[in-house]
Design a protein around this motif. Structure first.
Motif, short mmCIF file in Angstrom:
data_model
loop_
_atom_site.label_atom_id
_atom_site.label_comp_id
_atom_site.label_asym_id
_atom_site.label_seq_id
_atom_site.Cartn_x
_atom_site.Cartn_y
_atom_site.Cartn_z
N ARG A 270 103.23 97.31 27.65
CA ARG A 270 104.19 96.20 27.65
C ARG A 270 103.48 94.89 27.97
O ARG A 270 103.77 93.86 27.37
N GLN A 271 102.52 94.95 28.86
CA GLN A 271 101.75 93.77 29.21
C GLN A 271 100.98 93.25 28.00
O GLN A 271 100.94 92.04 27.74
N GLN A 272 100.38 94.15 27.24
CA GLN A 272 99.64 93.76 26.03
C GLN A 272 100.58 93.13 25.01
O GLN A 272 100.21 92.15 24.34
N GLU A 273 101.77 93.69 24.87
CA GLU A 273 102.75 93.11 23.95
C GLU A 273 103.09 91.68 24.34
O GLU A 273 103.14 90.79 23.49
N ASP B 205 102.80 108.47 37.90
CA ASP B 205 102.27 107.12 38.13
C ASP B 205 101.31 106.71 37.02
O ASP B 205 101.33 105.56 36.57
N LEU B 206 100.47 107.64 36.57
CA LEU B 206 99.54 107.32 35.49
C LEU B 206 100.29 107.02 34.20
O LEU B 206 99.93 106.10 33.45
N GLU B 207 101.34 107.77 33.93
CA GLU B 207 102.14 107.53 32.72
C GLU B 207 102.84 106.18 32.80
O GLU B 207 102.85 105.41 31.84
N LYS B 208 103.38 105.88 33.97
CA LYS B 208 104.05 104.60 34.17
C LYS B 208 103.06 103.45 34.03
O LYS B 208 103.36 102.42 33.43
N ARG B 209 101.86 103.64 34.59
CA ARG B 209 100.82 102.61 34.47
C ARG B 209 100.48 102.35 33.01
O ARG B 209 100.34 101.21 32.58
N SER B 210 100.40 103.41 32.23
CA SER B 210 100.11 103.27 30.81
C SER B 210 101.21 102.48 30.09
O SER B 210 100.93 101.60 29.27
N LEU C 145 100.88 100.17 41.63
CA LEU C 145 100.56 101.52 41.15
C LEU C 145 99.07 101.82 41.32
O LEU C 145 98.70 102.92 41.73
N GLU C 146 98.23 100.86 40.99
CA GLU C 146 96.78 101.05 41.14
C GLU C 146 96.43 101.32 42.60
O GLU C 146 95.64 102.21 42.91
N SER D 198 105.91 90.11 36.93
CA SER D 198 106.50 91.30 37.57
C SER D 198 105.74 92.56 37.17
O SER D 198 105.48 93.42 38.02
N LEU D 199 105.39 92.67 35.91
CA LEU D 199 104.63 93.82 35.43
C LEU D 199 103.26 93.89 36.11
O LEU D 199 102.80 94.97 36.48
#
Length: 114
Positions: A48-51, A38-43, A79-80, A71-72
């Motif tokens: 992607r959000q920053q992009e 989950d932490l890896e997916k959150r990262s 996840l949080e 959606s992200l």
């Protein structure tokens, strides 16, 4: 009919405690693996959000990108929530469980040694 020997009862109790500790450890390992994923997916989602936000600054986002960004954000929020609800109570109960089991094992070893 003979009653079980006290040593047999102590040994069975100790085996049960060890079985419970092993089961708890396996659950904790499974939970740890899930949290790492989950932490890896959150990262990845945050990257992607920053992009997408950077693209938004450069120019107006088309609707599909806005939808993806929403959606992200929803996935990130979920996840949080999962990480918070899983980690905080679980850590507390794991500590309580292992401290209690440590006390019980110590008590049994003390009785068994005497």
């Amino acid at each position: 009919m003979s009653s079980p020997k006290p040593d047999d009862t102590k040994e069975n109790d100790l085996e049960q405690i060890l079985f419970d500790v092993e089961r708890s450890l396996k659950q904790l390992q499974k939970r740890y693996t899930q949290v790492k994923q989950d932490l890896e997916k959150r990262s990845q989602i945050k990257e992607r959000q920053q992009e997408l936000k950077q693209q938004q600054k450069d120019k107006s986002l088309p609707n599909p990108l806005k939808t993806e960004l929403r959606s992200l954000q929803q996935e990130l929020d979920q996840l949080e929530l999962n990480l918070e609800s899983v980690l905080l109570p679980d850590i507390f109960w794991q500590v309580v469980r292992f401290v209690f089991l440590g006390i019980v094992i110590g008590w049994f070893l003390n009785i068994w040694a005497t």
